[in-house]
Design a protein around this motif. Structure first.
Motif, mmCIF file in Angstrom:
data_model
loop_
_atom_site.group_PDB
_atom_site.id
_atom_site.type_symbol
_atom_site.label_atom_id
_atom_site.label_comp_id
_atom_site.label_asym_id
_atom_site.label_seq_id
_atom_site.Cartn_x
_atom_site.Cartn_y
_atom_site.Cartn_z
ATOM 1 N N LEU A 1 59.138 41.643 27.859
ATOM 2 C CA LEU A 1 60.508 42.163 27.974
ATOM 3 C C LEU A 1 61.525 41.089 27.619
ATOM 4 N N LEU A 2 61.214 39.849 27.972
ATOM 5 C CA LEU A 2 62.111 38.756 27.600
ATOM 6 C C LEU A 2 62.224 38.648 26.089
ATOM 7 N N ASN A 3 61.069 38.772 25.421
ATOM 8 C CA ASN A 3 61.084 38.726 23.951
ATOM 9 C C ASN A 3 61.837 39.935 23.374
ATOM 10 N N LEU A 4 61.640 41.079 23.951
ATOM 11 C CA LEU A 4 62.307 42.295 23.436
ATOM 12 C C LEU A 4 63.817 42.207 23.611
ATOM 13 N N GLN A 5 64.251 41.687 24.731
ATOM 14 C CA GLN A 5 65.698 41.578 24.970
ATOM 15 C C GLN A 5 66.336 40.554 24.041
ATOM 16 N N ARG A 6 65.545 39.570 23.628
ATOM 17 C CA ARG A 6 66.059 38.633 22.635
ATOM 18 C C ARG A 6 66.199 39.337 21.277
ATOM 19 N N MET A 7 65.258 40.219 20.982
ATOM 20 C CA MET A 7 65.321 40.957 19.715
ATOM 21 C C MET A 7 66.462 41.959 19.707
ATOM 22 N N ASN A 8 66.698 42.623 20.830
ATOM 23 C CA ASN A 8 67.737 43.664 20.873
ATOM 24 C C ASN A 8 68.293 43.712 22.293
ATOM 25 N N ALA A 9 69.272 42.867 22.562
ATOM 26 C CA ALA A 9 69.793 42.695 23.917
ATOM 27 C C ALA A 9 70.569 43.911 24.396
ATOM 28 N N LYS A 10 71.060 44.758 23.469
ATOM 29 C CA LYS A 10 71.905 45.878 23.868
ATOM 30 C C LYS A 10 71.125 47.148 24.197
ATOM 31 N N LYS A 11 69.828 47.141 23.970
ATOM 32 C CA LYS A 11 69.067 48.378 24.156
ATOM 33 C C LYS A 11 68.836 48.619 25.638
ATOM 34 N N TYR A 12 69.342 49.721 26.108
ATOM 35 C CA TYR A 12 69.241 50.072 27.526
ATOM 36 C C TYR A 12 67.797 50.261 27.952
ATOM 37 N N LEU A 13 66.945 50.695 27.044
ATOM 38 C CA LEU A 13 65.541 50.959 27.360
ATOM 39 C C LEU A 13 64.871 49.712 27.940
ATOM 40 N N TYR A 14 65.182 48.520 27.402
ATOM 41 C CA TYR A 14 64.556 47.298 27.863
ATOM 42 C C TYR A 14 65.084 46.925 29.249
ATOM 43 N N GLU A 15 66.334 47.190 29.469
ATOM 44 C CA GLU A 15 66.903 46.950 30.791
ATOM 45 C C GLU A 15 66.264 47.879 31.817
ATOM 46 N N LEU A 16 66.048 49.138 31.420
ATOM 47 C CA LEU A 16 65.419 50.104 32.318
ATOM 48 C C LEU A 16 64.033 49.642 32.727
ATOM 49 N N TYR A 17 63.250 49.173 31.771
ATOM 50 C CA TYR A 17 61.889 48.764 32.089
ATOM 51 C C TYR A 17 61.873 47.458 32.866
ATOM 52 N N SER A 18 62.893 46.604 32.688
ATOM 53 C CA SER A 18 62.974 45.369 33.497
ATOM 54 C C SER A 18 63.166 45.728 34.953
ATOM 55 N N GLU A 19 64.005 46.712 35.193
ATOM 56 C CA GLU A 19 64.230 47.146 36.566
ATOM 57 C C GLU A 19 62.976 47.791 37.144
ATOM 58 N N ARG A 20 62.267 48.563 36.296
ATOM 59 C CA ARG A 20 61.040 49.218 36.772
ATOM 60 C C ARG A 20 59.972 48.179 37.127
ATOM 61 N N VAL A 21 59.817 47.174 36.280
ATOM 62 C CA VAL A 21 58.803 46.143 36.528
ATOM 63 C C VAL A 21 59.120 45.386 37.818
ATOM 64 N N ALA A 22 60.405 45.062 38.008
ATOM 65 C CA ALA A 22 60.801 44.348 39.228
ATOM 66 C C ALA A 22 60.505 45.200 40.453
ATOM 67 N N SER A 23 60.729 46.518 40.344
ATOM 68 C CA SER A 23 60.473 47.416 41.471
ATOM 69 C C SER A 23 58.988 47.576 41.702
ATOM 70 N N MET A 24 58.213 47.657 40.612
ATOM 71 C CA MET A 24 56.786 47.899 40.750
ATOM 72 C C MET A 24 56.045 46.685 41.319
ATOM 73 N N ARG A 25 56.600 45.477 41.142
ATOM 74 C CA ARG A 25 55.974 44.276 41.700
ATOM 75 C C ARG A 25 55.859 44.368 43.227
ATOM 76 N N LEU A 26 56.752 45.112 43.835
ATOM 77 C CA LEU A 26 56.778 45.204 45.284
ATOM 78 C C LEU A 26 55.692 46.105 45.831
ATOM 79 N N LEU A 27 55.042 46.844 44.898
ATOM 80 C CA LEU A 27 54.012 47.797 45.312
ATOM 81 C C LEU A 27 52.636 47.208 45.046
#
Length: 752
Positions: A711-737
């Motif tokens: 995701l870090l690499n993807l956000q560097r490629m396209n920082a404005k894409k909301y999809l990558y931000e969405l999955y960053s939030e999902r990954v952070a949430s899923m780590r807790l499970l």
């Protein structure tokens, strides 16, 4: 054959005039109108092809009004006629004289008969009176003078046959040119008569060669032909024209010209002659073509009369008065006749309403001399049937399969070929063949075909256009009306692609804009998006507030319905971006768009109540399309496409968004976002998609560390894409499970 069966009603309608035409052509039920039209065409063709050239070989000695004024009323005394004949042979040295008049009664104008009566009665005792009468007899016997003038001269007398005088006869007939024996027992159809009016015996004996001058007067009163040989009491006599022509040839024997005996198409019961044969020499036979009546058509050269110039006219009074220079008519063929109206020898012909009867014979003789004889062959019926059948079948089969423009072109071509062939045979070979039947059949077939197409087929096409015109693009309606029977509003299951498109932001705008302004804005956006849908062969289902629903693949089947739907969605997204650019320039609020696409089996047809119905689609595949449209906002994209659509639209580059389980569906489905046509994807985006594919693999394997790195690499490629931000939030949430071995990587959505 499938096309023919499909259009059989229209073909059957087009065959109706063909049937009537064939019935007329073979003579089962003659149609008088068609015969009359053929005569009109023939007359017009004659007038259009007149040579209007003078024939110097033939001269007409005219007992005209001038002659009647100078010499006296007709009949003239025979001594005057004898003087005229002597002038023609002695001073003018003509080659042949034919009379289109008859000398049916003895000439008593000299008073010789009365003198004889006196010599034998009251004055028989008067000394020398009887002897003086005997001395005067030679100069007062005008019939004898005329007989002497024509005796042993190349003269052809004229006479006439009758059929309307109770078989009465007068005068002496010439010897027949044929007997029944010459016909070999064949039932040839000659024009027959039961009476005649001919020349007195004294004159007939002096000039034994004679011909009848009867024309054939058709039912419309027009003279178009003359019989060459006619029948009277089992013997056969020649016409004046034929007799004069034979005289010029040395009086060859006349024989009937039968069709070839070896012809398989002609039997011994055939009732027509092919020609009249003249045995000119031992090794030379001249055949004059004749029609089924043993007649020949008159080959008119011009409008007729002294002023027309086709033949030279000489007033008979000029010959009687010796006003013509000697030798003026040397070697000419002379016909003696009349143009004086009171002598009743003016005819109605195709080229004039007061045509001299004598000139008809002049035309025929000229035609014989030139070898240019117009005739209607005995096989004209076969020709007519063949042409009618061929033309009719071509039109019957061709017209129903063609568009109106091409049908007109086909009809013009067929009529042109028929007319061209007819005129070619007329001008090149002198064949007068029927034309009216084929022309009327072609025109009627065309008219019936077009009428059927307009009133029957066009009605169903108009109904179809009315039914689908508001849903389907005009070009698709045009395709549908070519085969309206293949389309209906009846519900059926088909694989289609459905689209739901929702405009976002209009609810907020409605709070700040006047209703009319909002309506104007919404209509403007809908117009542009609708044009894109229709331009890509889409069918508009309905408008629902600020949402539009459309589908592809019905009512016109389209194999590439998924591709067209995806292409449409991308073009609509681009159109909205341009609309927002315009709005920003005008200070107007921007709008958003969300599109969902799904392909699957749907029920399509006319559905609704008795009050209101619509051509629409229903089914689980339709519901999924609606759910996908709602997901577009959740993933920050403008288009969400199902996996079934993506599989059958490989022409695009896709980015998989997720696997989702929507409300009402137990099975998870993969959803995708079309980025661009596959052949236009650049390397940067291609690398981005590869990295994204690796992320989804790590995400579904619950490898959260690998996900963070990707995701870090993807956000560097396209920082404005909301999809990558969405999955960053999902990954952070899923780590807790804790790790869940039962998790399939799908996201559940409980809202519609």
């Amino acid at each position: 054959m499938g096309l023919l069966w499909k259009h059989w009603p229209r073909i059957a309608v087009t065959l109706i005039p063909l049937v009537f035409a064939l019935v007329h052509a073979i003579g089962l039920v003659p149609i008088g109108f068609l015969q009359r039209l053929d005569d009109i065409i023939y007359d017009a063709r004659i007038r259009a092809t007149l040579s209007n050239k003078a024939d110097e070989r033939i001269v007409i000695v005219d007992i005209d009004e001038k002659s009647l004024a100078e010499v006296g009323r007709w009949p003239w005394s025979r001594n005057r006629v004898a003087e005229m004949v002597q002038d023609l042979f002695d001073r003018q040295q003509v080659a042949l004289v034919g009379f289109d008049i008859v000398f049916a009664e003895a000439d008593e104008s000299s008073g010789l008969k009365r003198l004889r009566q006196l010599a034998q009665g009251e004055l028989k005792d008067q000394a020398g009176f009887g002897e003086r009468v005997n001395q005067m007899q030679a100069s007062l016997d005008y019939d004898a003078l005329f007989a002497k003038a024509i005796e042993k001269k190349p003269v052809v007398l004229g006479y006439y046959f009758t059929s309307d005088r109770d078989g009465r006869t007068n005068g002496v007939l010439p010897a027949p040119v044929m007997t029944k024996d010459a016909l070999r027992g064949r039932p040839i159809t000659f024009i027959g008569y039961n009476g005649y009016g001919s020349n007195i015996e004294q004159i007939a004996r002096a000039a034994p060669l004679a011909g009848f001058f009867n024309p054939i007067i058709e039912e419309d009163g027009v003279v178009r032909s003359i019989p060459l040989v006619a029948e009277y009491k089992g013997a056969y006599y020649e016409s004046l024209s034929l007799a004069m022509f034979r005289a010029l040839l040395g009086l060859p024997k006349v024989e009937p010209g039968f069709p070839r005996d070896d012809s398989r198409l002609v039997g011994r019961d055939y009732q027509s002659l092919e020609n009249i044969r003249l045995n000119v020499a031992a090794d030379k036979v001249l055949g004059i073509p004749v029609d089924h009546r043993v007649a020949t058509l008159v080959p008119f050269r011009g409008p007729g009369g002294p002023q027309a110039g086709s033949f030279r006219y000489v007033s008979a009074s000029d010959l009687v008065a010796h006003r013509l220079q000697p030798g003026t008519l040397k070697d000419r063929i002379v016909l003696v006749g009349t143009t004086a109206p009171g002598l009743q020898d003016l005819r109605v012909t195709p080229v004039g309403g007061t045509y001299p009867g004598v000139e008809t014979h002049a035309n025929v003789i000229a035609g014989f001399l030139d070898g240019k004889i117009l005739f209607k062959p005995d096989y004209a019926i076969g020709y007519d049937v063949t042409v009618v059948l061929l033309a009719g079948l071509v039109l019957a089969i061709g017209l129903p399969l063609l568009t109106a423009t091409r049908a007109v072109l086909l009809s013009v071509v067929v009529i042109g070929l028929v007319v061209g062939l007819n005129f070619y045979l007329y001008l090149g070979k002198g064949w007068v063949l029927p034309l009216a039947t084929t022309l009327v059949m072609c025109l009627t077939a065309f008219a019936l075909n077009m009428s059927y197409g307009y009133f029957v087929e066009s009605r169903s096409k108009r109904e179809l256009a009315n039914l689908f015109g508001t849903y389907v693009p005009p070009e698709l309606v045009d395709e549908m009306v070519k085969d309206p029977e293949a389309y209906s509003m009846k519900a059926t299951n088909k694989e289609l692609t459905v689209m739901f498109c929702d405009m976002r932001g209009f609810t907020k705008m409605s709070e700040t804009m006047e209703p009319t302004q909002l309506q104007e804005l919404l209509n403007a956006v809908f117009n542009r998006l609708t044009d894109i849908i229709r331009g890509n062969r889409g069918t508009i289902d309905k408008y629902m507030g600020d949402c539009v629903m459309a589908f592809w693949g019905a009512p016109v089947e389209t194999a590439e319905h998924a591709h067209l739907a995806v292409k449409t969605a991308m073009e609509m997204a681009n159109a909205v971006r341009k609309i927002n650019e315009e709005h920003r320039a005008k200070g107007m609020p921007e709008i958003g768009i969300g599109i969902g696409l799904n392909t699957g089996t749907m029920c399509v047809g006319d559905m609704g109540s008795d009050i209101r119905r619509a051509y629409t689609v229903i089914g689980d595949s339709v519901n999924l399309g609606s759910r996908l449209e709602g997901l577009s906002k959740a993933y920050g994209v403008d288009i969400v496409v199902s996996e079934t659509t993506r599989k059958i639209a490989p022409q695009f580059a896709w980015q998989e968004l997720d696997r989702v389980r929507v409300k009402g569906k137990e099975q998870a489905v993969a959803i995708f976002w079309p980025l661009a046509p596959a052949d236009r994807l650049d390397k940067a985006h291609s690398d981005e998609l590869k990295t994204w594919a690796a992320l989804l693999k790590a995400y579904r394997a619950q490898d959260w560390d690998q996900c963070d790195l990707l995701l870090l690499n993807l956000q560097r490629m396209n920082a404005k894409k909301y999809l990558y931000e969405l999955y960053s939030e999902r990954v952070a949430s899923m780590r807790l499970l804790p790790f869940d071995p039962e998790w399939d990587g799908a996201t559940n959505f409980e809202t519609k």
